[in-house]
Design a protein around this motif. Structure first.
Motif, PDB file in Angstrom:
ATOM      1  N   THR A  85       0.157 -11.122  -5.422  1.00 12.54           N
ATOM      2  CA  THR A  85       1.255 -12.009  -4.873  1.00 12.54           C
ATOM      3  C   THR A  85       0.296 -12.936  -3.775  1.00 12.54           C
ATOM      4  OG1 THR A  85       2.907 -10.463  -5.484  1.00 12.54           O
ATOM      5  CG2 THR A  85       3.187 -12.652  -4.216  1.00 12.54           C
ATOM      6  N   PRO A  86       0.411 -14.270  -4.059  1.00 11.66           N
ATOM      7  CA  PRO A  86      -0.436 -14.944  -3.019  1.00 11.66           C
ATOM      8  C   PRO A  86       0.325 -14.831  -1.698  1.00 11.66           C
ATOM      9  CG  PRO A  86       0.382 -16.328  -4.730  1.00 11.66           C
ATOM     10  CD  PRO A  86       0.879 -14.910  -4.937  1.00 11.66           C
ATOM     11  N   GLY A  87      -0.268 -14.870  -0.603  1.00 14.75           N
ATOM     12  CA  GLY A  87       0.311 -14.957   0.789  1.00 14.75           C
ATOM     13  C   GLY A  87       1.069 -15.883   1.099  1.00 14.75           C
ATOM     14  N   PHE A  88       1.015 -17.041   0.298  1.00 12.54           N
ATOM     15  CA  PHE A  88       1.742 -18.463   0.752  1.00 12.54           C
ATOM     16  C   PHE A  88       3.214 -18.274   0.236  1.00 12.54           C
ATOM     17  CE2 PHE A  88       1.329 -19.806  -3.737  1.00 12.54           C
ATOM     18  CZ  PHE A  88       2.566 -20.117  -3.774  1.00 12.54           C
ATOM     19  N   CYS A  89       3.538 -17.274  -0.687  1.00 10.12           N
ATOM     20  CA  CYS A  89       4.898 -16.902  -0.865  1.00 10.12           C
ATOM     21  C   CYS A  89       5.601 -16.185   0.241  1.00 10.12           C
ATOM     22  CB  CYS A  89       4.930 -15.771  -1.880  1.00 10.12           C
ATOM     23  SG  CYS A  89       4.391 -16.402  -3.492  1.00 10.12           S
ATOM     24  N   PHE A  90       5.092 -15.628   1.221  1.00  5.43           N
ATOM     25  CA  PHE A  90       5.588 -15.072   2.424  1.00  5.43           C
ATOM     26  C   PHE A  90       5.210 -15.751   3.561  1.00  5.43           C
ATOM     27  CE2 PHE A  90       3.995 -11.954  -0.652  1.00  5.43           C
ATOM     28  CZ  PHE A  90       5.068 -11.382  -0.951  1.00  5.43           C
ATOM     29  N   GLY A  91       4.567 -16.948   3.536  1.00  5.77           N
ATOM     30  CA  GLY A  91       4.442 -18.102   4.568  1.00  5.77           C
ATOM     31  C   GLY A  91       3.161 -17.651   5.425  1.00  5.77           C
ATOM     32  N   ALA A  92       2.108 -17.231   4.559  1.00  7.80           N
ATOM     33  CA  ALA A  92       1.108 -16.712   5.446  1.00  7.80           C
ATOM     34  C   ALA A  92      -0.213 -16.959   4.178  1.00  7.80           C
ATOM     35  CB  ALA A  92       0.943 -15.524   5.820  1.00  7.80           C
ATOM     36  N   GLU A  93      -0.702 -18.245   4.382  1.00 12.42           N
ATOM     37  CA  GLU A  93      -2.015 -18.432   3.983  1.00 12.42           C
ATOM     38  C   GLU A  93      -2.996 -17.506   4.043  1.00 12.42           C
ATOM     39  OE1 GLU A  93      -3.500 -19.617   1.335  1.00 12.42           O
ATOM     40  OE2 GLU A  93      -1.658 -20.633   0.471  1.00 12.42           O
ATOM     41  N   GLY A  94      -4.174 -17.628   3.454  1.00 12.31           N
ATOM     42  CA  GLY A  94      -5.354 -16.483   3.699  1.00 12.31           C
ATOM     43  C   GLY A  94      -5.148 -15.267   3.382  1.00 12.31           C
ATOM     44  N   PHE A  95      -4.246 -14.976   2.729  1.00 14.95           N
ATOM     45  CA  PHE A  95      -3.820 -13.379   2.301  1.00 14.95           C
ATOM     46  C   PHE A  95      -3.225 -13.200   1.095  1.00 14.95           C
ATOM     47  CE2 PHE A  95      -3.293 -13.901   6.945  1.00 14.95           C
ATOM     48  CZ  PHE A  95      -3.944 -12.873   7.604  1.00 14.95           C
ATOM     49  N   ILE A  96      -3.472 -11.935   0.256  1.00 18.00           N
ATOM     50  CA  ILE A  96      -2.933 -11.786  -0.657  1.00 18.00           C
ATOM     51  C   ILE A  96      -2.098 -10.217  -0.595  1.00 18.00           C
ATOM     52  CG2 ILE A  96      -4.268 -12.822  -2.543  1.00 18.00           C
ATOM     53  CD1 ILE A  96      -5.593  -9.988  -3.091  1.00 18.00           C
ATOM     54  N   ARG A  97      -0.986 -10.086  -1.178  1.00 16.95           N
ATOM     55  CA  ARG A  97      -0.320  -8.951  -1.265  1.00 16.95           C
ATOM     56  C   ARG A  97      -0.698  -8.108  -2.461  1.00 16.95           C
ATOM     57  NH1 ARG A  97       6.029  -7.888  -1.807  1.00 16.95           N
ATOM     58  NH2 ARG A  97       5.373  -8.119  -4.110  1.00 16.95           N
ATOM     59  N   LEU A  98      -1.185  -6.771  -2.166  1.00 24.06           N
ATOM     60  CA  LEU A  98      -1.250  -5.866  -3.270  1.00 24.06           C
ATOM     61  C   LEU A  98      -0.323  -4.799  -3.053  1.00 24.06           C
ATOM     62  CD1 LEU A  98      -5.181  -5.450  -2.881  1.00 24.06           C
ATOM     63  CD2 LEU A  98      -3.913  -6.710  -4.827  1.00 24.06           C
ATOM     64  N   SER A  99       0.429  -4.285  -4.144  1.00 23.55           N
ATOM     65  CA  SER A  99       1.476  -3.463  -4.081  1.00 23.55           C
ATOM     66  C   SER A  99       0.756  -2.012  -4.926  1.00 23.55           C
ATOM     67  CB  SER A  99       2.759  -3.816  -4.749  1.00 23.55           C
ATOM     68  OG  SER A  99       3.219  -2.956  -5.398  1.00 23.55           O
ATOM     69  N   TYR A 100       0.973  -0.752  -4.286  1.00 25.76           N
ATOM     70  CA  TYR A 100       0.658   0.351  -5.097  1.00 25.76           C
ATOM     71  C   TYR A 100       1.554   1.111  -5.353  1.00 25.76           C
ATOM     72  CZ  TYR A 100       0.716   1.875   0.085  1.00 25.76           C
ATOM     73  OH  TYR A 100       1.358   2.107   1.147  1.00 25.76           O
ATOM     74  N   CYS A 101       2.733   0.285  -6.113  1.00 25.10           N
ATOM     75  CA  CYS A 101       3.530   0.749  -7.019  1.00 25.10           C
ATOM     76  C   CYS A 101       3.175   0.868  -8.665  1.00 25.10           C
ATOM     77  CB  CYS A 101       4.899  -0.081  -6.880  1.00 25.10           C
ATOM     78  SG  CYS A 101       5.603   0.046  -5.313  1.00 25.10           S
ATOM     79  N   CYS A 102       2.161   1.666  -8.766  1.00 23.20           N
ATOM     80  CA  CYS A 102       1.896   1.866 -10.110  1.00 23.20           C
ATOM     81  C   CYS A 102       1.190   2.948 -10.207  1.00 23.20           C
ATOM     82  CB  CYS A 102       0.875   0.669 -10.391  1.00 23.20           C
ATOM     83  SG  CYS A 102      -0.546   0.529  -9.084  1.00 23.20           S
ATOM     84  N   SER A 103       0.744   3.509 -11.443  1.00 22.56           N
ATOM     85  CA  SER A 103      -0.057   4.584 -11.721  1.00 22.56           C
ATOM     86  C   SER A 103      -1.135   4.615 -11.096  1.00 22.56           C
ATOM     87  CB  SER A 103      -0.033   4.903 -13.408  1.00 22.56           C
ATOM     88  OG  SER A 103      -1.129   4.035 -13.821  1.00 22.56           O
ATOM     89  N   ASP A 104      -1.732   5.915 -10.760  1.00 20.37           N
ATOM     90  CA  ASP A 104      -3.169   6.007 -10.288  1.00 20.37           C
ATOM     91  C   ASP A 104      -4.295   5.280 -11.149  1.00 20.37           C
ATOM     92  OD1 ASP A 104      -2.063   7.507  -8.441  1.00 20.37           O
ATOM     93  OD2 ASP A 104      -2.729   9.225  -8.975  1.00 20.37           O
ATOM     94  N   GLU A 105      -3.903   5.526 -12.465  1.00 23.14           N
ATOM     95  CA  GLU A 105      -4.955   4.761 -13.452  1.00 23.14           C
ATOM     96  C   GLU A 105      -5.012   3.113 -13.203  1.00 23.14           C
ATOM     97  OE1 GLU A 105      -2.473   6.851 -15.324  1.00 23.14           O
ATOM     98  OE2 GLU A 105      -3.741   8.204 -14.115  1.00 23.14           O
ATOM     99  N   VAL A 106      -3.866   2.711 -13.172  1.00 24.29           N
ATOM    100  CA  VAL A 106      -3.811   1.213 -12.843  1.00 24.29           C
ATOM    101  C   VAL A 106      -4.189   0.642 -11.970  1.00 24.29           C
ATOM    102  CG1 VAL A 106      -1.804  -0.844 -12.700  1.00 24.29           C
ATOM    103  CG2 VAL A 106      -1.768   1.045 -14.819  1.00 24.29           C
ATOM    104  N   LEU A 107      -3.727   1.882 -10.647  1.00 21.63           N
ATOM    105  CA  LEU A 107      -4.565   1.272  -9.540  1.00 21.63           C
ATOM    106  C   LEU A 107      -6.125   1.355  -9.329  1.00 21.63           C
ATOM    107  CD1 LEU A 107      -3.227   0.736  -6.721  1.00 21.63           C
ATOM    108  CD2 LEU A 107      -3.243   3.016  -5.988  1.00 21.63           C
ATOM    109  N   ARG A 108      -6.612   2.300 -10.023  1.00 19.74           N
ATOM    110  CA  ARG A 108      -8.071   2.234  -9.903  1.00 19.74           C
ATOM    111  C   ARG A 108      -8.829   1.166 -10.799  1.00 19.74           C
ATOM    112  NH1 ARG A 108      -9.725   5.505 -13.535  1.00 19.74           N
ATOM    113  NH2 ARG A 108      -8.232   7.169 -12.972  1.00 19.74           N
ATOM    114  N   GLU A 109      -8.080   0.814 -11.853  1.00 22.46           N
ATOM    115  CA  GLU A 109      -8.632  -0.257 -12.726  1.00 22.46           C
ATOM    116  C   GLU A 109      -8.467  -1.549 -12.271  1.00 22.46           C
ATOM    117  OE1 GLU A 109     -10.437  -0.345 -15.327  1.00 22.46           O
ATOM    118  OE2 GLU A 109     -10.054  -2.674 -15.785  1.00 22.46           O
ATOM    119  N   GLY A 110      -7.128  -1.911 -11.470  1.00 21.24           N
ATOM    120  CA  GLY A 110      -6.838  -2.844 -10.939  1.00 21.24           C
ATOM    121  C   GLY A 110      -7.909  -3.215  -9.655  1.00 21.24           C
TER     122      GLY A 110
END
Ligand code: PMP
Length: 380
Positions: free
Chosen positions: A343-368
């Motif tokens: 999710t791009p940072g601008f969605c939260f009013g902050a340019e220059g960042f991205i949001r990564l969420s770790y609500c996913c399985s270990d495999e998806v997290l590793r591959e992601g």
């Protein structure tokens, strides 16, 4: 055209760009998403059983507007025992998620032109609700101060029209928790003034540090505090739509009118199930998130990505400033070129960042994270 004759406030609100990015990810074959804002677990079985039992027992009728006496009593006990926050059941409104609690708080306190200070990056809902309620959104950029609240910066945002400050700790999207100094800056700003402090503590149970503090600890300001809570995150109950609002009795007596005339009450069988949720110990989920957080931080470190260490929630918010792309461009290209959504940072009013969420399985997290690593290599 009649569609142009609506309440003018609704034309000022905008849809969250998060949805647009989720759609792009869905429409890209094979794309993985580290973008979700909800637990990847199912609601605990005991909670689902409790809802079924309530339905079978005929708990399907109107109940008290503010929530059943049983649940409000249970909430008050939970807050006291777990969080050291003393309140009576009369101070509790059971709401349709934290979202309704935020809405009735802001609708209930704002007159047109009243200002609300929101430390950013922030969850998008605050700005849009403030605008719908004809208030003025006043962002306070914390990306320049390690996602903490700088007392002088906060003072510079205060005005005679300041009506509220919104605090979200642990924070969405940074995962950071406020230090005692940040919280004290807010206390100093609010003390002795008619300013509400809306404490959005929905990630409070998902904390990986012993050093967590909530603004609700400032008991001397309790008349000004509105505590927003949710069953969504700690018990994986996002679709149930239940949360609660706690405030001073005289304030809650007024806010309950908005709740009463907008939603009447939250669903009766779910309220029964929520009592079971409060008995549920989420420590296994917390350990899973803690482990994933360590893994994500180690991987980002290995890639040379700068990130402020998060102590709660299930997000990390690394800087992408050195890659020379806007956050929107970075995320768009990452979806199409690397098959990974963030999710791009601008969605939260902050340019220059991205949001990564770790609500996913270990495999998806590793591959992601493998895909992220390959993608940033192509940018160098
Ligand atoms: N506050 C924050 C900080 C959130 O991240 C969310 C959900 N993403 C909410 C409130 C709303 O939660 P609920 O599902 O209880 O409406």
């Amino acid at each position: 055209m009649i569609s142009e004759k609506l309440n003018s406030a609704v034309y000022g609100a905008k849809r969250s760009a998060i949805r647009e990015f989720s759609r792009m990810a869905r429409e890209t074959p094979g794309c993985l998403a580290l973008a979700l804002g909800e637990p990847d677990f199912d609601t605990p079985e005991c909670v689902r059983d409790a809802a079924r039992a309530a339905l079978d027992a005929g708990e399907t009728h109107y109940i008290e507007n503010n929530g059943s006496a049983d649940l409000r009593g249970r909430v008050a006990r939970f807050e006291r025992e777990k969080n050291g926050f003393y309140c009576s059941p009369r101070q509790v409104i059971v709401t349709a998620g934290a979202t309704e609690a935020l809405f009735i708080s802001l609708f209930g306190i704002l007159n047109p032109g009243d200002e609300v200070i929101v430390p950013t990056p922030a969850f998008v809902l605050y700005e849009e609700i403030i605008k719908l309620c004809r208030g003025v959104f006043v962002p306070l950029d914390t990306s320049v101060s390690g996602f903490q609240i700088d007392p002088a910066a906060l003072r510079s945002k205060l005005s005679p029209r300041t009506k509220a400050i919104v605090l979200n700790t642990p924070n969405n999207p940074t995962g950071c928790v406020y230090t005692p100094e940040s919280l004290a800056a807010v206390r100093d700003a609010a003390a002795g003034r008619d300013i509400f402090v809306i404490c959005d503590d929905v990630y409070r149970q998902l904390v990986y540090t012993d050093a967590y503090h909530s603004f609700t600890e400032f008991r001397e300001l309790r008349e000004q505090i509105l505590l927003v809570q949710s069953f969504s995150k700690p018990y994986a109950m996002t679709g149930w739509r239940v949360g609660y609002l706690i405030g001073a009795e005289a304030v809650i007596e007024r806010l309950e009118l908005i709740h009463q005339f907008a939603v009447v009450s939250t669903p009766a069988p779910f309220q029964r199930a929520c009592m079971t949720a409060l008995d549920f110990d989420p420590s296994e989920l917390i350990e899973t998130y803690r482990r994933r957080r360590e893994y994500v931080l180690a991987r980002l470190d290995g890639m040379g990505m700068d990130v402020t260490r998060p102590d709660g929630a299930f997000y990390v918010f690394p800087s992408i400033a050195k890659y020379g792309l806007s956050s929107g461009e970075f995320c768009r290209r990452m979806i199409s070129e690397a098959g990974l959504a963030a999710t791009p940072g601008f969605c939260f009013g902050a340019e220059g960042f991205i949001r990564l969420s770790y609500c996913c399985s270990d495999e998806v997290l590793r591959e992601g994270l493998d895909r992220l690593e390959r993608f940033i290599h192509t940018l160098k």
